[in-house]
Design an enzyme around this catalytic site. Structure first.
Site, mmCIF file in Angstrom:
data_model
loop_
_atom_site.group_PDB
_atom_site.id
_atom_site.type_symbol
_atom_site.label_atom_id
_atom_site.label_comp_id
_atom_site.label_asym_id
_atom_site.label_seq_id
_atom_site.Cartn_x
_atom_site.Cartn_y
_atom_site.Cartn_z
ATOM 1 N N ASP A 90 9.188 -11.587 0.680
ATOM 2 C CA ASP A 90 10.172 -11.943 -0.339
ATOM 3 C C ASP A 90 9.489 -12.437 -1.616
ATOM 4 O OD1 ASP A 90 12.645 -12.302 -1.441
ATOM 5 O OD2 ASP A 90 13.124 -14.130 -0.346
ATOM 6 N N GLY A 91 10.097 -12.136 -2.756
ATOM 7 C CA GLY A 91 9.623 -12.699 -4.020
ATOM 8 C C GLY A 91 9.109 -11.677 -5.032
ATOM 9 N N GLY A 146 10.815 -9.634 -6.960
ATOM 10 C CA GLY A 146 11.600 -9.672 -8.200
ATOM 11 C C GLY A 146 11.193 -10.849 -9.076
ATOM 12 N N TRP A 179 8.382 -12.484 -9.004
ATOM 13 C CA TRP A 179 7.005 -12.275 -9.454
ATOM 14 C C TRP A 179 7.016 -11.450 -10.743
ATOM 15 C CZ3 TRP A 179 3.846 -8.120 -10.474
ATOM 16 C CH2 TRP A 179 2.463 -8.355 -10.491
ATOM 17 N N SER A 183 19.325 -3.968 6.163
ATOM 18 C CA SER A 183 20.590 -3.228 6.097
ATOM 19 C C SER A 183 21.482 -3.815 4.994
ATOM 20 C CB SER A 183 21.297 -3.228 7.459
ATOM 21 O OG SER A 183 20.936 -4.314 8.252
ATOM 22 N N ARG A 243 22.066 -3.988 -3.339
ATOM 23 C CA ARG A 243 21.362 -4.150 -4.635
ATOM 24 C C ARG A 243 21.829 -3.077 -5.617
ATOM 25 N NH1 ARG A 243 15.567 -6.763 -3.982
ATOM 26 N NH2 ARG A 243 16.269 -8.311 -2.501
ATOM 27 N N LEU A 289 -4.532 -1.189 14.896
ATOM 28 C CA LEU A 289 -3.414 -2.085 14.565
ATOM 29 C C LEU A 289 -2.069 -1.354 14.688
ATOM 30 C CD1 LEU A 289 -2.426 -4.792 13.015
ATOM 31 C CD2 LEU A 289 -2.549 -3.363 10.989
ATOM 32 N N SER A 323 17.094 -14.163 7.926
ATOM 33 C CA SER A 323 17.745 -13.024 7.292
ATOM 34 C C SER A 323 17.894 -11.807 8.199
ATOM 35 C CB SER A 323 17.007 -12.625 6.009
ATOM 36 O OG SER A 323 17.137 -13.638 5.052
ATOM 37 N N HIS A 339 7.955 -4.715 -7.023
ATOM 38 C CA HIS A 339 7.908 -3.979 -5.754
ATOM 39 C C HIS A 339 6.591 -3.204 -5.626
ATOM 40 C CE1 HIS A 339 11.842 -5.308 -4.813
ATOM 41 N NE2 HIS A 339 12.466 -4.565 -5.714
HETATM 42 C C1 FPP Z 1 12.065 -8.683 -1.445
HETATM 43 O O1 FPP Z 1 11.772 -9.219 -2.713
HETATM 44 C C2 FPP Z 1 11.399 -7.405 -1.294
HETATM 45 C C3 FPP Z 1 12.005 -6.225 -0.961
HETATM 46 C C4 FPP Z 1 13.446 -6.085 -0.695
HETATM 47 C C5 FPP Z 1 11.232 -4.992 -0.859
HETATM 48 C C6 FPP Z 1 9.945 -5.140 -0.102
HETATM 49 C C7 FPP Z 1 9.243 -3.858 -0.174
HETATM 50 C C8 FPP Z 1 7.925 -3.718 -0.366
HETATM 51 C C9 FPP Z 1 6.971 -4.830 -0.501
HETATM 52 C C10 FPP Z 1 7.373 -2.351 -0.390
HETATM 53 C C11 FPP Z 1 6.952 -1.931 0.977
HETATM 54 C C12 FPP Z 1 6.508 -0.530 0.929
HETATM 55 C C13 FPP Z 1 6.316 0.238 2.006
HETATM 56 C C14 FPP Z 1 5.791 1.582 1.883
HETATM 57 C C15 FPP Z 1 6.644 -0.243 3.323
HETATM 58 P P1 FPP Z 1 12.974 -9.433 -3.730
HETATM 59 O O2 FPP Z 1 13.146 -8.187 -4.514
HETATM 60 O O3 FPP Z 1 14.185 -9.884 -2.981
HETATM 61 O O4 FPP Z 1 12.414 -10.585 -4.617
HETATM 62 P P2 FPP Z 1 13.249 -11.764 -5.298
HETATM 63 O O5 FPP Z 1 13.828 -12.586 -4.182
HETATM 64 O O6 FPP Z 1 12.216 -12.517 -6.065
HETATM 65 O O7 FPP Z 1 14.278 -11.135 -6.177
#
Ligand code: FPP
Length: 258
Positions: A24-25, A27, A29, A70, A75, A135, A200, A41
């Protein structure tokens, strides 16, 4: 080398066999850097790549990450589309490296709603890495813990109706065989970045006895050092599984003197 440095570099005494991460985080960042959420992302994918390397180096056997829940369909449409494209392009980009590193890739969640392109990419990644044995990397996409349990119940009911399973045989152990990741150990360490203290709807059944580690670090900033901190914290935890602290200590002493 100073003593302090030695102890901070030491490998944790007890290594979690299975780590689950809510990444998480992304967005926030990006927002902090006045960049679009998509950039967050993208940085999240780079962080994941580094964590896979660090986890492998540390000897972790199973890593499960939450890439898309899910509930994430809620979004904005454009962000969902960007994430779907990022999944396809990241798998394409990193698959050869993951393959070479002996990673077994698996995707959990309901993929029936994904585009044909994404479905094909997931299938190819799984097929081409299934005979690896290093892994186990599980990526949860369109996944929810309640969905997982409901699907398991449906499948078990089918087996009960067909006579393959008798109602009297049903117990926790049998039920868990129908869940995602049934062949892997339960999650020992659950990590969530980004400051929220929530599960979550991630691996609800599989996390029943996990140690929960929450950090304010935003996912793109989570690195090998942060992972090490989490595993060192894990090794300091006393896992009681319902026993008393005294029982755990006595068992540890008798195990040690065997
Ligand atoms: C949550 O941060 C992050 C996500 C919903 C997406 C996570 C996906 C990746 C890290 C990419 C993974 C890629 C592969 C190929 C598996 P947020 O957007 O909710 O952040 P925020 O809470 O700061 O808004």
């Amino acid at each position: 080398m100073s003593k302090k440095k030695q102890s901070s570099d030491a490998s944790p005494a007890v290594l979690p066999a299975h780590i689950a991460i809510v990444m998480d985080g992304n967005g926030r960042w990006a927002k902090k850097r006045m960049m679009p959420r998509a950039a967050g992302h993208k940085a999240g994918v780079a962080a994941l790549k580094k964590i896979i390397e660090s986890a492998s180096e540390a000897g972790i056997k199973c890593l499960t990450v939450f890439a898309f829940s899910s509930e994430n369909w809620n979004r904005p449409e454009r962000e969902v589309a960007i994430l779907m494209d990022l999944f396809v392009s990241s798998i394409k980009k990193y698959l050869p490296e993951l393959q070479q590193a002996g990673v077994v890739l698996r995707f959990i969640g309901d993929r029936s709603v994904f585009s044909d392109k994404l479905k094909a990419s997931l299938q190819q990644a799984e097929t081409s890495t299934q005979n690896n044995n290093f892994l186990n990397l599980n990526i949860a996409m369109n996944y929810g813990g309640r969905w997982d349990i409901t699907e398991a119940a449906k499948k078990m009911l089918q087996d009960t109706s067909s006579g393959a399973v008798a109602a009297e045989q049903i117990n926790e152990s049998l039920f868990s065989e129908y869940l995602s990741l049934a062949d892997l150990p339960a999650v020992d360490l659950f990590i969530r970045t980004g400051g929220e203290h929530r599960i979550s709807n991630f691996l609800l059944w599989q996390c029943a006895y996990s140690e929960l580690y929450f950090t304010d670090v935003l996912w793109p900033d989570f690195n090998g050092q942060e992972l090490k901190q989490a595993t060192q914290w894990f090794s300091s935890r006393q896992r009681r599984f319902g026993r008393t602290g005294e029982q755990v200590e006595e068992d540890a002493v008798s195990e040690h003197t065997k």
